[in-house]
Design an enzyme around this catalytic site. Sequence first.
Site, PDB file in Angstrom:
ATOM      1  N   HIS A  28       0.817  -1.227   0.000  1.00 22.80           N
ATOM      2  CA  HIS A  28       0.000   0.000   0.000  1.00 22.80           C
ATOM      3  C   HIS A  28       0.851   1.278   0.000  1.00 22.80           C
ATOM      4  O   HIS A  28       0.433   2.305   0.520  1.00 22.80           O
ATOM      5  CB  HIS A  28      -1.006  -0.001   1.161  1.00 22.80           C
ATOM      6  CG  HIS A  28      -2.140  -0.962   0.947  1.00 22.80           C
ATOM      7  ND1 HIS A  28      -3.371  -0.572   0.522  1.00 22.80           N
ATOM      8  CD2 HIS A  28      -2.197  -2.322   1.072  1.00 22.80           C
ATOM      9  CE1 HIS A  28      -4.162  -1.650   0.406  1.00 22.80           C
ATOM     10  NE2 HIS A  28      -3.459  -2.717   0.731  1.00 22.80           N
ATOM     11  N   THR A  29       2.011   1.178  -0.578  1.00 25.19           N
ATOM     12  CA  THR A  29       2.849   2.380  -0.702  1.00 25.19           C
ATOM     13  C   THR A  29       2.592   3.101  -2.025  1.00 25.19           C
ATOM     14  O   THR A  29       2.852   4.295  -2.143  1.00 25.19           O
ATOM     15  CB  THR A  29       4.355   2.026  -0.654  1.00 25.19           C
ATOM     16  OG1 THR A  29       4.600   1.019  -1.639  1.00 25.19           O
ATOM     17  CG2 THR A  29       4.766   1.515   0.710  1.00 25.19           C
ATOM     18  N   ASP A  30       2.089   2.379  -3.021  1.00 20.47           N
ATOM     19  CA  ASP A  30       2.089   2.980  -4.376  1.00 20.47           C
ATOM     20  C   ASP A  30       1.231   4.241  -4.472  1.00 20.47           C
ATOM     21  O   ASP A  30       1.677   5.261  -4.985  1.00 20.47           O
ATOM     22  CB  ASP A  30       1.783   1.946  -5.486  1.00 20.47           C
ATOM     23  CG  ASP A  30       0.456   1.233  -5.387  1.00 20.47           C
ATOM     24  OD1 ASP A  30      -0.267   1.430  -4.390  1.00 20.47           O
ATOM     25  OD2 ASP A  30       0.129   0.476  -6.333  1.00 20.47           O
TER      26      ASP A  30
ATOM     27  N   GLY B 225      -4.840 -12.193  -5.315  1.00 16.53           N
ATOM     28  CA  GLY B 225      -3.856 -11.191  -4.920  1.00 16.53           C
ATOM     29  C   GLY B 225      -2.653 -11.166  -5.847  1.00 16.53           C
ATOM     30  O   GLY B 225      -1.607 -10.631  -5.496  1.00 16.53           O
ATOM     31  N   LEU B 226      -2.800 -11.761  -7.045  1.00 15.72           N
ATOM     32  CA  LEU B 226      -1.669 -11.813  -7.980  1.00 15.72           C
ATOM     33  C   LEU B 226      -1.912 -10.925  -9.196  1.00 15.72           C
ATOM     34  O   LEU B 226      -1.250 -11.046 -10.211  1.00 15.72           O
ATOM     35  CB  LEU B 226      -1.428 -13.272  -8.415  1.00 15.72           C
ATOM     36  CG  LEU B 226      -1.172 -14.235  -7.260  1.00 15.72           C
ATOM     37  CD1 LEU B 226      -1.043 -15.655  -7.776  1.00 15.72           C
ATOM     38  CD2 LEU B 226       0.086 -13.830  -6.492  1.00 15.72           C
ATOM     39  N   SER B 227      -2.898 -10.046  -9.074  1.00 15.83           N
ATOM     40  CA  SER B 227      -3.176  -9.051 -10.116  1.00 15.83           C
ATOM     41  C   SER B 227      -3.630  -9.631 -11.431  1.00 15.83           C
ATOM     42  O   SER B 227      -3.140  -9.263 -12.499  1.00 15.83           O
ATOM     43  CB  SER B 227      -1.932  -8.183 -10.378  1.00 15.83           C
ATOM     44  OG  SER B 227      -1.796  -7.302  -9.351  1.00 15.83           O
TER      45      SER B 227
ATOM     46  N   SER C  54      -6.334  -8.864 -12.629  1.00 16.42           N
ATOM     47  CA  SER C  54      -6.997  -7.742 -13.312  1.00 16.42           C
ATOM     48  C   SER C  54      -5.981  -6.906 -14.090  1.00 16.42           C
ATOM     49  O   SER C  54      -6.221  -6.561 -15.255  1.00 16.42           O
ATOM     50  CB  SER C  54      -7.784  -6.880 -12.328  1.00 16.42           C
ATOM     51  OG  SER C  54      -7.126  -6.730 -11.118  1.00 16.42           O
TER      52      SER C  54
ATOM     53  N   ASP D  51       0.647  -2.773  -9.923  1.00 14.84           N
ATOM     54  CA  ASP D  51       0.298  -4.011 -10.633  1.00 14.84           C
ATOM     55  C   ASP D  51       0.580  -3.889 -12.128  1.00 14.84           C
ATOM     56  O   ASP D  51       1.143  -4.789 -12.753  1.00 14.84           O
ATOM     57  CB  ASP D  51      -1.179  -4.341 -10.423  1.00 14.84           C
ATOM     58  CG  ASP D  51      -1.558  -4.384  -8.949  1.00 14.84           C
ATOM     59  OD1 ASP D  51      -0.652  -4.574  -8.121  1.00 14.84           O
ATOM     60  OD2 ASP D  51      -2.742  -4.225  -8.641  1.00 14.84           O
TER      61      ASP D  51
ATOM     62  N   TYR E  73     -10.264  -1.469   0.254  1.00 13.56           N
ATOM     63  CA  TYR E  73      -9.080  -0.880  -0.373  1.00 13.56           C
ATOM     64  C   TYR E  73      -9.227   0.642  -0.475  1.00 13.56           C
ATOM     65  O   TYR E  73      -8.347   1.399  -0.044  1.00 13.56           O
ATOM     66  CB  TYR E  73      -8.877  -1.492  -1.759  1.00 13.56           C
ATOM     67  CG  TYR E  73      -7.621  -1.015  -2.452  1.00 13.56           C
ATOM     68  CD1 TYR E  73      -6.410  -1.678  -2.254  1.00 13.56           C
ATOM     69  CD2 TYR E  73      -7.633   0.111  -3.275  1.00 13.56           C
ATOM     70  CE1 TYR E  73      -5.266  -1.243  -2.879  1.00 13.56           C
ATOM     71  CE2 TYR E  73      -6.485   0.547  -3.896  1.00 13.56           C
ATOM     72  CZ  TYR E  73      -5.299  -0.133  -3.700  1.00 13.56           C
ATOM     73  OH  TYR E  73      -4.162   0.304  -4.309  1.00 13.56           O
TER      74      TYR E  73
HETATM   75  C1  GLA Z   1      -3.353  -3.897  -4.917  1.00 10.58           C
HETATM   76  C2  GLA Z   1      -3.376  -2.622  -5.768  1.00 10.58           C
HETATM   77  C3  GLA Z   1      -1.971  -2.035  -5.903  1.00 10.58           C
HETATM   78  C4  GLA Z   1      -1.322  -1.864  -4.529  1.00 10.58           C
HETATM   79  C5  GLA Z   1      -1.457  -3.151  -3.701  1.00 10.58           C
HETATM   80  C6  GLA Z   1      -0.995  -2.988  -2.290  1.00 10.58           C
HETATM   81  O1  GLA Z   1      -2.628  -4.885  -5.573  1.00 10.58           O
HETATM   82  O2  GLA Z   1      -3.918  -2.893  -7.022  1.00 10.58           O
HETATM   83  O3  GLA Z   1      -2.032  -0.819  -6.597  1.00 10.58           O
HETATM   84  O4  GLA Z   1      -1.881  -0.768  -3.850  1.00 10.58           O
HETATM   85  O5  GLA Z   1      -2.798  -3.621  -3.667  1.00 10.58           O
HETATM   86  O6  GLA Z   1       0.333  -2.672  -2.232  1.00 10.58           O
END
Ligand code: GLA
Length: 358
Positions: free
Chosen positions: A16-18, A105-107, A109, A153, A202
Amino acid sequence: MQTSYAPGRVELLGNHTDYNEGVVLSAAIDRGVTLSGERTGSSRVTLCSTTLESTFEASTASLAPNKEHEWANYLLGVLDVFQKAGLPVGGFSAEIKSDLPLGAGLSSSAALEVSTAMLLQKLFGLSLDRLTIAKLCRRAENEFVGVNCGLLDQVSSAFGKAGHAIFLDCRNETVETTPFPDGVELLITQCGVPHRLSGGEYNERRLQCFDAAARLGAKALRDVTSAQLEAAKAMLPTLSYKRAAHVVGENERVLQGIEFLRNGNVRAFGALMFASHESSRHNFENSTPELDALVEIARDLPGVLGSRLTGGGFGGATVTLLERDKAHAVAETLVAKYREQTGHVAHAHLCEIADGAH
Ligand code: GLA
């Protein structure tokens, strides 16, 4: 017929730094989304998901998010932002194949978005650079899908490099890759309870971070050091302090972590992963009992160097750094012990760090 491919990603450090204009370490993995398609020569868009056994039709003239076919929104969203950016795109057909688990949680999307962007590039003869692609895809997710994610992501999927970690600075929008040390592997373990980022937590965390930054008089949490945060602790509501402590700590861990990667100090890197998870659990409250169980079980297994939740949290997966020669034994024992303790069936995947979209 043209094809495109974009991988999923694993977030190594920098949770959650982005969207707080911070720094993050990630890698593209050896699973992703393949699209094959062609121009329809009209305004017609025909989408088909083999994984979900579902089809959807739309027109380039009236693109709108669809509630019953949420998977289609990722493709339509990319088409929509391309159109809004004035890029010469039109109707197309696409068939989706994916070996990336959804909601893990592996993106998945971002992989679908980036793969769509790569397909549109090919079909309509565009030549956008990778950062532009990542930013357009993020915009699709923010504006069309409705999740206010940061750049992590999409950048990871677009910039992945085999055997390398990706270091992203979200304020400066710079991307560097650094070799991943030898002799270690990454184990991704899905907890078996899917997460849904559109669930609202989120976006809520995001607002809490912005609020904490404002209370600290900072443009973004990126600008706050842990010493400054400790000095301001007494005047902050506990919730603001905890959210800020997570992000500030994560930014610091990423900067330490990249040095440890460069020096091959995998033990120290692993310790940062455990610290990151502890901060997620306690400060950011984006872990779950299942993710905590996976990390705690992993901690006691021989060969494990570090483990943490990866990605948004609230379900999904953990990433574990471990010694290569113990990797298979760890994966088996982790799944077995987790089932004993929680009754859930985890899926463990020893993953290769792979190239990005093409
Ligand atoms: C999800 C979001 C990213 C990022 C992470 C947490 O994957 O899509 O942009 O914020 O959570 O680091």
